[in-house]
Design a protein around this motif. Structure first.
Motif, PDB file in Angstrom:
ATOM      1  N   VAL A  30       0.689  -1.072  -0.459  1.00 35.81           N
ATOM      2  CA  VAL A  30       0.265  -0.141   0.110  1.00 35.81           C
ATOM      3  C   VAL A  30       0.758   1.213   0.433  1.00 35.81           C
ATOM      4  CG1 VAL A  30      -1.628  -1.321   1.017  1.00 35.81           C
ATOM      5  CG2 VAL A  30      -0.357   0.146   2.805  1.00 35.81           C
ATOM      6  N   LEU A  31       2.259   1.101   1.282  1.00 30.58           N
ATOM      7  CA  LEU A  31       2.851   2.579   0.690  1.00 30.58           C
ATOM      8  C   LEU A  31       3.013   2.866  -0.619  1.00 30.58           C
ATOM      9  CD1 LEU A  31       4.744   2.178   3.775  1.00 30.58           C
ATOM     10  CD2 LEU A  31       3.225   3.523   3.065  1.00 30.58           C
ATOM     11  N   ARG A  36      16.175  -2.128  17.504  1.00 35.03           N
ATOM     12  CA  ARG A  36      17.916  -0.977  17.810  1.00 35.03           C
ATOM     13  C   ARG A  36      18.528  -1.369  16.556  1.00 35.03           C
ATOM     14  NH1 ARG A  36      15.619  -1.537  23.261  1.00 35.03           N
ATOM     15  NH2 ARG A  36      14.918  -0.033  23.280  1.00 35.03           N
ATOM     16  N   ALA A  37      19.081  -2.752  16.263  1.00 27.15           N
ATOM     17  CA  ALA A  37      19.774  -3.200  15.580  1.00 27.15           C
ATOM     18  C   ALA A  37      19.524  -2.357  14.449  1.00 27.15           C
ATOM     19  CB  ALA A  37      19.902  -4.704  15.379  1.00 27.15           C
ATOM     20  N   LEU A  38      17.952  -2.093  13.427  1.00 26.54           N
ATOM     21  CA  LEU A  38      17.628  -2.182  12.474  1.00 26.54           C
ATOM     22  C   LEU A  38      17.370  -0.781  12.070  1.00 26.54           C
ATOM     23  CD1 LEU A  38      14.825  -4.978  11.306  1.00 26.54           C
ATOM     24  CD2 LEU A  38      17.180  -4.389  10.867  1.00 26.54           C
ATOM     25  N   ARG A  39      17.144   0.313  14.054  1.00 28.94           N
ATOM     26  CA  ARG A  39      16.935   1.814  13.845  1.00 28.94           C
ATOM     27  C   ARG A  39      17.390   1.830  14.748  1.00 28.94           C
ATOM     28  NH1 ARG A  39      12.104   3.562  10.489  1.00 28.94           N
ATOM     29  NH2 ARG A  39      12.841   4.931  10.541  1.00 28.94           N
ATOM     30  N   GLY A  40      18.210   2.643  15.019  1.00 30.98           N
ATOM     31  CA  GLY A  40      19.137   2.770  16.364  1.00 30.98           C
ATOM     32  C   GLY A  40      18.219   3.731  17.747  1.00 30.98           C
ATOM     33  N   ALA A  95      13.205  -1.794   7.868  1.00 32.99           N
ATOM     34  CA  ALA A  95      14.635  -1.294   8.451  1.00 32.99           C
ATOM     35  C   ALA A  95      14.833  -0.538   7.362  1.00 32.99           C
ATOM     36  CB  ALA A  95      15.317  -3.012   7.982  1.00 32.99           C
ATOM     37  N   GLU A  96      13.777  -0.752   6.157  1.00 34.19           N
ATOM     38  CA  GLU A  96      13.566  -0.186   4.607  1.00 34.19           C
ATOM     39  C   GLU A  96      13.709   1.039   4.228  1.00 34.19           C
ATOM     40  OE1 GLU A  96      13.297  -2.962   1.929  1.00 34.19           O
ATOM     41  OE2 GLU A  96      15.309  -4.295   3.120  1.00 34.19           O
ATOM     42  N   GLU A  97      12.015   1.505   4.994  1.00 32.43           N
ATOM     43  CA  GLU A  97      11.217   1.807   4.629  1.00 32.43           C
ATOM     44  C   GLU A  97      11.318   3.503   5.656  1.00 32.43           C
ATOM     45  OE1 GLU A  97       9.196   4.483   2.752  1.00 32.43           O
ATOM     46  OE2 GLU A  97       8.540   2.988   1.701  1.00 32.43           O
ATOM     47  N   PRO A  98      11.619   4.559   4.543  1.00 30.54           N
ATOM     48  CA  PRO A  98      11.978   6.024   5.687  1.00 30.54           C
ATOM     49  C   PRO A  98      10.321   6.658   6.099  1.00 30.54           C
ATOM     50  CG  PRO A  98      12.049   6.452   3.336  1.00 30.54           C
ATOM     51  CD  PRO A  98      12.450   5.158   4.113  1.00 30.54           C
ATOM     52  N   GLY A 146       2.037   9.238  -1.639  1.00 28.63           N
ATOM     53  CA  GLY A 146       1.597  10.666  -0.929  1.00 28.63           C
ATOM     54  C   GLY A 146       1.339  10.721   0.887  1.00 28.63           C
ATOM     55  N   ILE A 147       1.569   9.685   1.404  1.00 24.81           N
ATOM     56  CA  ILE A 147       1.548   9.907   3.387  1.00 24.81           C
ATOM     57  C   ILE A 147       2.759   9.518   3.343  1.00 24.81           C
ATOM     58  CG2 ILE A 147       0.345   8.454   5.283  1.00 24.81           C
ATOM     59  CD1 ILE A 147      -1.898   9.196   3.441  1.00 24.81           C
ATOM     60  N   PRO A 148       3.325  11.017   3.967  1.00 22.59           N
ATOM     61  CA  PRO A 148       4.950  10.903   4.619  1.00 22.59           C
ATOM     62  C   PRO A 148       4.453  10.291   5.596  1.00 22.59           C
ATOM     63  CG  PRO A 148       3.369  13.373   4.708  1.00 22.59           C
ATOM     64  CD  PRO A 148       2.534  11.908   4.502  1.00 22.59           C
ATOM     65  N   ARG A 149       4.400   9.847   7.139  1.00 26.92           N
ATOM     66  CA  ARG A 149       4.099   8.566   7.977  1.00 26.92           C
ATOM     67  C   ARG A 149       3.062   7.821   8.248  1.00 26.92           C
ATOM     68  NH1 ARG A 149       6.647  13.557  11.871  1.00 26.92           N
ATOM     69  NH2 ARG A 149       6.001  12.355  13.247  1.00 26.92           N
TER      70      ARG A 149
END
Length: 418
Positions: free
Chosen positions: A196-197, A266-270, A225-228, A202-205
């Motif tokens: 869906v992303l 935490r290993a994926l997103r500090g 891990a990959e999608e900001p 157009g959805i930022p968060r």
């Protein structure tokens, strides 16, 4: 016409839809109360609210719906001022608020494009019901078996929200980590969210509501891990930190599982911010068992805690277990909350000096209140309206929230926050 909502994020989402559907049905001088049955206190608050509304608004029709009303229809129908009780399965239908109303399928997405547009953060229900039988919970009796929305429906609703400039969406449900098992091909939560992303840039968060530690899939971890656009913030349905209590709750995870999950995040997103639901004073809980839950907060690095004093629910197996003294339950809940406040204070202090992309939730006379990507509250001076994104440097923490200053000419910057 208004809706008074109690309980979980699914109820918050459904209350928005109820308001839209009731208005479409032409329901005018009325209030809908959307109840919750997760604790005895939640039911008590709903009953008190209904009585207050009846006294304060003698000419207003009161409609009651939600899990508590589903489980005890007659009791809520008998309360003063109640014009009708709407079943959970019917509460999102226009016809439930005007039996003569007729609508076409084309109206479905119009509600998402119109009625949620002014909200800073929108909850979008992607799943409902639950297929598990935790011994403390009666929600499956109120909401039924787990049911997932198809990917295409979720994407269509997100597109409607994006078109109206909504900046943050929380994908929610009763048990979203079990998403997809009832759909063809059984797409897990992570796969659905990735699809869906991709369809709705157009959805930022994006955030997720409470996740069952036993059911988080590998697709979800890859997305995290990959999608900001996925925020560095997870909330876990942990419930306890002692293995025997978890077993008696009929949970499907252990203490070690929670610690491993926290380490993986935490290993994926500090700097991921972890929240958790915890129950204090479950039947048979000894001092040592409670200490295991208390120490879990620090060992797992939990920050945002939702602490529930155990509340026996008629019909739930835990209600038949040997219970604790109510004073002991209250004291343990207070200790857990204090531990959570200490963890939150430490985390807030660690953000001082950082630049945060925030979502403005309200602005009164230039005093903005917002939330960071980690879900921390922050106050600062700004002209930005509710729903806008902007960049703020953290000046200090006050123990409960942050204070910052807006950075000029960097509004809606989209750099990844880890």
């Amino acid at each position: 016409m208004r809706v008074v909502s109690f309980g979980c994020r699914s109820n918050a989402y459904e209350s928005d839809v109820i308001l839209a559907r009731a208005r479409a049905a032409g329901l005018g001088n009325a209030v809908v109360v959307n109840t919750c049955a997760v604790t005895a206190e939640a039911e008590k608050q709903a009953r008190q609210a209904i009585r207050r509304l009846a006294r304060a608004n003698p000419g207003v029709a009161l409609y009651v719906t939600g899990c508590a009303a589903e489980l005890n229809h007659a009791a809520y129908a008998a309360l003063p001022g109640v014009a009708g009780v709407v079943a959970n399965a019917e509460k999102l239908r226009v016809e439930s608020y005007a039996p003569s109303a007729v609508r076409g399928d084309a109206d479905e997405e119009r509600f998402f494009a119109r009625d949620f547009a002014a909200k800073p953060r929108v909850y979008l229900q992607v799943q409902n019901g639950c297929g598990h039988r935790c011994t403390f919970c009666i929600i499956p009796h109120g909401r039924g078996a787990s049911r997932s929305e198809p990917v295409g429906v979720i994407a269509a609703r997100l597109k409607g929200l994006a078109a109206q400039g909504v900046n943050e969406v929380v994908l929610t449900g009763v048990d979203i980590a079990s998403y997809g098992k009832d759909l063809p091909g059984a797409p897990p939560l992570g796969q659905m969210a990735r699809r869906v992303l991709a369809l709705v840039p157009g959805i930022p968060r994006i955030r997720f509501s409470s996740l069952d530690p036993a059911a988080i899939d590998d697709d979800f971890w890859r997305l995290f891990a990959e999608e900001p656009r996925v925020m560095p913030h997870l909330h876990l349905s942990a419930q306890a930190g002692d293995d025997m209590i978890l077993k008696r709750m009929k949970r499907r995870h252990s203490r070690v599982d929670i610690l491993a999950l926290a380490a993986r995040a935490r290993a994926l997103r500090g700097t991921v911010a972890l929240g958790a639901d915890l129950i204090a004073g479950f039947p048979t809980e000894t001092d040592r068992m409670f200490e295991n839950s208390l120490s879990l907060v620090e060992e797992a690095g939990l920050i945002w805690l939702h602490v529930f004093p155990f509340s026996p629910r008629p019909g739930a197996p835990a209600a038949r277990m040997p219970g604790l003294d109510p004073g002991v339950i209250r004291r343990r809940a207070a200790l857990l909350r204090r531990k959570g406040e200490e963890a939150a204070r430490w985390f807030l202090d660690s953000r001082v000096g950082e630049i945060e992309t925030v979502l403005v939730e309200s602005n009164k006379h230039g005093k903005a209140h917002a939330r960071t990507a980690h879900y921390a509250e922050i106050d600062f001076e700004s002209a930005e309206p509710a729903g806008a994104r902007t960049r703020v440097q953290v000046i200090r923490g006050d123990g409960k929230r942050l204070v910052g200053r807006e950075i000029a000419d960097e509004k809606t910057a989209s750099g990844r926050v880890t």
